[in-house]
Design a protein around this motif. Structure first.
Motif, mmCIF file in Angstrom:
data_model
loop_
_atom_site.group_PDB
_atom_site.id
_atom_site.type_symbol
_atom_site.label_atom_id
_atom_site.label_comp_id
_atom_site.label_asym_id
_atom_site.label_seq_id
_atom_site.Cartn_x
_atom_site.Cartn_y
_atom_site.Cartn_z
ATOM 1 N N MET A 135 47.006 37.905 34.985
ATOM 2 C CA MET A 135 46.679 38.658 36.203
ATOM 3 C C MET A 135 45.176 38.910 36.327
ATOM 4 O O MET A 135 44.645 38.997 37.428
ATOM 5 C CB MET A 135 47.377 40.022 36.219
ATOM 6 N N VAL A 136 44.513 39.075 35.206
ATOM 7 C CA VAL A 136 43.104 39.474 35.232
ATOM 8 C C VAL A 136 42.237 38.392 35.875
ATOM 9 O O VAL A 136 41.333 38.697 36.666
ATOM 10 C CB VAL A 136 42.597 39.803 33.808
ATOM 11 N N THR A 137 42.509 37.152 35.563
ATOM 12 C CA THR A 137 41.715 36.081 36.180
ATOM 13 C C THR A 137 42.303 35.640 37.511
ATOM 14 O O THR A 137 41.583 35.131 38.366
ATOM 15 C CB THR A 137 41.612 34.863 35.231
ATOM 16 N N GLN A 138 43.592 35.900 37.716
ATOM 17 C CA GLN A 138 44.223 35.405 38.948
ATOM 18 C C GLN A 138 44.090 36.373 40.128
ATOM 19 O O GLN A 138 44.044 35.933 41.290
ATOM 20 C CB GLN A 138 45.707 35.106 38.677
ATOM 21 N N ALA A 139 44.047 37.657 39.862
ATOM 22 C CA ALA A 139 44.011 38.650 40.956
ATOM 23 C C ALA A 139 42.659 38.627 41.667
ATOM 24 O O ALA A 139 41.624 38.474 41.020
ATOM 25 C CB ALA A 139 44.277 40.046 40.405
ATOM 26 N N PRO A 140 42.659 38.776 42.985
ATOM 27 C CA PRO A 140 41.368 38.826 43.688
ATOM 28 C C PRO A 140 40.536 40.046 43.298
ATOM 29 O O PRO A 140 39.303 39.973 43.290
ATOM 30 C CB PRO A 140 41.758 38.862 45.167
ATOM 31 N N VAL A 141 41.199 41.139 42.980
ATOM 32 C CA VAL A 141 40.463 42.362 42.601
ATOM 33 C C VAL A 141 41.017 42.917 41.295
ATOM 34 O O VAL A 141 42.228 43.093 41.145
ATOM 35 C CB VAL A 141 40.567 43.446 43.702
ATOM 36 N N VAL A 142 40.108 43.174 40.375
ATOM 37 C CA VAL A 142 40.444 43.906 39.151
ATOM 38 C C VAL A 142 39.679 45.229 39.224
ATOM 39 O O VAL A 142 38.460 45.230 39.406
ATOM 40 C CB VAL A 142 40.038 43.117 37.893
ATOM 41 N N LEU A 143 40.416 46.331 39.129
ATOM 42 C CA LEU A 143 39.806 47.650 39.317
ATOM 43 C C LEU A 143 39.908 48.429 38.008
ATOM 44 O O LEU A 143 41.007 48.739 37.552
ATOM 45 C CB LEU A 143 40.567 48.396 40.420
ATOM 46 N N THR A 144 38.766 48.714 37.418
ATOM 47 C CA THR A 144 38.764 49.527 36.197
ATOM 48 C C THR A 144 38.461 50.967 36.595
ATOM 49 O O THR A 144 37.418 51.241 37.198
ATOM 50 C CB THR A 144 37.725 49.003 35.194
ATOM 51 N N VAL A 145 39.397 51.845 36.303
ATOM 52 C CA VAL A 145 39.270 53.249 36.710
ATOM 53 C C VAL A 145 38.793 54.037 35.488
ATOM 54 O O VAL A 145 39.404 53.970 34.421
ATOM 55 C CB VAL A 145 40.623 53.786 37.221
ATOM 56 N N CYS A 146 37.695 54.752 35.674
ATOM 57 C CA CYS A 146 37.044 55.418 34.539
ATOM 58 C C CYS A 146 36.966 56.925 34.741
ATOM 59 O O CYS A 146 36.736 57.397 35.855
ATOM 60 C CB CYS A 146 35.609 54.913 34.402
ATOM 61 N N ALA A 147 37.112 57.662 33.648
ATOM 62 C CA ALA A 147 36.686 59.071 33.631
ATOM 63 C C ALA A 147 35.160 59.032 33.575
ATOM 64 O O ALA A 147 34.587 58.298 32.779
ATOM 65 C CB ALA A 147 37.256 59.772 32.407
ATOM 66 N N LEU A 169 47.234 47.801 33.785
ATOM 67 C CA LEU A 169 46.995 47.219 32.467
ATOM 68 C C LEU A 169 46.733 48.340 31.459
ATOM 69 O O LEU A 169 45.639 48.919 31.420
ATOM 70 C CB LEU A 169 45.808 46.261 32.517
ATOM 71 N N GLY A 170 47.747 48.633 30.660
ATOM 72 C CA GLY A 170 47.649 49.711 29.677
ATOM 73 C C GLY A 170 46.726 49.364 28.520
ATOM 74 O O GLY A 170 46.386 50.222 27.704
ATOM 75 N N THR A 171 46.353 48.111 28.461
ATOM 76 C CA THR A 171 45.433 47.632 27.425
ATOM 77 C C THR A 171 44.041 48.272 27.526
ATOM 78 O O THR A 171 43.245 48.167 26.591
ATOM 79 C CB THR A 171 45.299 46.102 27.558
ATOM 80 N N THR A 172 43.760 48.902 28.648
ATOM 81 C CA THR A 172 42.423 49.459 28.897
ATOM 82 C C THR A 172 41.967 50.427 27.807
ATOM 83 O O THR A 172 40.838 50.336 27.322
ATOM 84 C CB THR A 172 42.412 50.176 30.265
ATOM 85 N N LEU A 201 36.434 39.960 31.078
ATOM 86 C CA LEU A 201 37.373 41.077 30.870
ATOM 87 C C LEU A 201 38.717 40.620 30.296
ATOM 88 O O LEU A 201 39.402 41.390 29.618
ATOM 89 C CB LEU A 201 37.637 41.815 32.189
ATOM 90 N N ALA A 202 39.093 39.377 30.587
ATOM 91 C CA ALA A 202 40.445 38.913 30.248
ATOM 92 C C ALA A 202 40.840 39.187 28.788
ATOM 93 O O ALA A 202 41.934 39.722 28.540
ATOM 94 C CB ALA A 202 40.600 37.435 30.610
ATOM 95 N N PRO A 203 39.990 38.864 27.815
ATOM 96 C CA PRO A 203 40.408 39.130 26.422
ATOM 97 C C PRO A 203 40.659 40.613 26.152
ATOM 98 O O PRO A 203 41.487 40.951 25.295
ATOM 99 C CB PRO A 203 39.217 38.635 25.588
ATOM 100 N N CYS A 204 39.980 41.503 26.871
ATOM 101 C CA CYS A 204 40.225 42.955 26.703
ATOM 102 C C CYS A 204 41.650 43.300 27.106
ATOM 103 O O CYS A 204 42.183 44.328 26.701
ATOM 104 C CB CYS A 204 39.263 43.774 27.559
ATOM 105 N N HIS A 205 42.232 42.461 27.934
ATOM 106 C CA HIS A 205 43.607 42.685 28.382
ATOM 107 C C HIS A 205 44.535 41.612 27.816
ATOM 108 O O HIS A 205 45.493 41.194 28.448
ATOM 109 C CB HIS A 205 43.644 42.733 29.919
ATOM 110 N N PHE A 206 44.179 41.165 26.597
ATOM 111 C CA PHE A 206 45.001 40.226 25.849
ATOM 112 C C PHE A 206 45.296 38.967 26.670
ATOM 113 O O PHE A 206 46.373 38.373 26.570
ATOM 114 C CB PHE A 206 46.297 40.894 25.387
ATOM 115 N N ASN A 207 44.313 38.590 27.489
ATOM 116 C CA ASN A 207 44.388 37.370 28.288
ATOM 117 C C ASN A 207 45.612 37.278 29.196
ATOM 118 O O ASN A 207 46.077 36.171 29.514
ATOM 119 C CB ASN A 207 44.315 36.142 27.368
ATOM 120 N N GLN A 208 46.111 38.430 29.621
ATOM 121 C CA GLN A 208 47.183 38.390 30.628
ATOM 122 C C GLN A 208 46.606 37.744 31.890
ATOM 123 O O GLN A 208 45.510 38.091 32.326
ATOM 124 C CB GLN A 208 47.684 39.805 30.926
#
Lengths: 251, 251
Positions: free
Chosen positions: B66-78, B130-133, B57-64
């Protein structure tokens, strides 16, 4: 604190008690503390307290009585007008006349709206969201005199509750909403299980019978959120986005 | 409680401490208590905890980081996939393959996301949106295996803070965001006043100098949120909506 969130219930009946201006300001400040894209704050709040203005807005919300009864009606808008004007006054050429910018404004407006509601409930107020806002955005724009680059996203009615309804317990089970690592598409059995509790509620059965339908799903597709209405309101909303400047460039 | 909201700050550095599954469930349950359109709950949460998935997922968020460091990454979808499947299993014909339905899913997903964040912060966690979503929704759809009628709206990284940054005080003054009764468009003086405090921050001046720009607004238009990028990502997002089924009908 989590209890406050899980005790949320929609309040549609308000007492006569006004919301003090100082309290309203505190709630709006809390709203503005929500995360937002690049701290651009591309949203605005329109506060309606005047009776004549509430009456003018009421038809936009299908004359639901909360609009005229609530002491405060809050229309939350995606707003790039202010930001664009700032850019233009500062030798910067804004590039926000496009769909992506609208969606970022819409998401940020929604996050701020939810903060407002959480803050309001923590102070003993009750709130109700009006999803009709996007359906009649064209009319709301006229009534509230929203300029180009401003689009209403949602509306909140707020006031002290006249009566506190029971917490709606009928959310879908968490296992039906959350996916781990990848999306696990639903089998026929999954769907049956996820919706079973809701379908078995006495209130659902009554609702189905009253409307002469066979299933609860038909209440949604045939009455509440029909394809014809959705398509009509989609056209309205897309025209609004074009008129307000968010489809200027070929997308 | 309002203090919790006004003390919000974005946390981008997380400690090694995991988020217990029971706590994560409580936060997700609180998220689901947010108001939503017709109680249809047309959203889903994708929880990423696996290291390999975070790396994907990291490249989708411009390798910020937080994506690899955070214990939880939550993608919220319609998500209208679940609701559509339910309708189809219940002799109901869903009419949600349109833009209006997408926006209602997007707003509801955003309200739920914000409830998650408020709940998380009340339990001592830190979050970052992450507004990159929406920029890379096409790639996120592939990685998370999102079916038709599911579109990622926003992403939240969450974890225990490694360090608590100072509260960003630089929100625009409330008077610049709130309008009473009707929208009062901004004069040149209004704009000057609304942005004055932000422009006078030492951090803003440093930022302008470092980037060889003349004004703070140019940082946004020329570097952070450029017209070219916005137009590119608009095209991507509109193609995503078409591919995921939300522009099936002529709008």
């Amino acid at each position: 604190m989590i209890n406050l969130l899980t005790n949320h219930r929609t309040v549609r009946q308000y007492s006569d008690k006004a919301i003090e201006p100082a309290l309203l300001n505190r709630l709006l400040k809390a709203a503005c503390r929500a995360s937002n894209t690049g701290n651009m704050q591309t949203y605005s709040f329109i506060v309606t307290q005047d009776e004549a203005m509430k009456a003018a807005l009421a038809p936009c919300h299908f004359n639901q009585k909360m609009v005229t009864q609530a002491p405060v009606v809050l229309t939350v808008c995606a707003d790039f007008n202010r930001f664009n004007k700032w850019c233009e006054q500062r030798k910067a050429v804004p590039g926000y006349d496009n769909f992506l910018s609208f969606t970022s404004g819409m998401i940020d407006a929604s996050l701020a709206a939810q903060n407002f509601c959480v803050a309001a409930e923590s102070e003993g107020l009750g709130i109700c969201y009006l999803g009709t806002t996007t359906y009649t955005a064209d009319k709301i724009i006229d009534i509230l005199k929203l300029p180009r680059f401003v689009v209403p996203v949602t509306t909140i009615t707020a006031g002290y509750p006249a009566e506190l309804p029971a917490v709606q317990e009928d959310r879908l089970p968490l296992s039906g909403i959350v996916h781990y690592e990848t999306y696990h598409d639903y089998s026929i059995d999954d769907i049956d299980q996820i919706y079973a509790e809701r379908e078995n509620l006495e209130s659902s059965k009554k609702y189905i019978a009253e409307n002469n339908k066979e299933t609860l799903a038909q209440i949604f597709t045939d009455i509440r959120y029909t394809k014809a209405n959705n398509e009509h309101f989609s056209s309205v909303l897309i025209e609004v986005l074009k008129k307000q400047g968010f489809f200027e460039t070929k997308n």
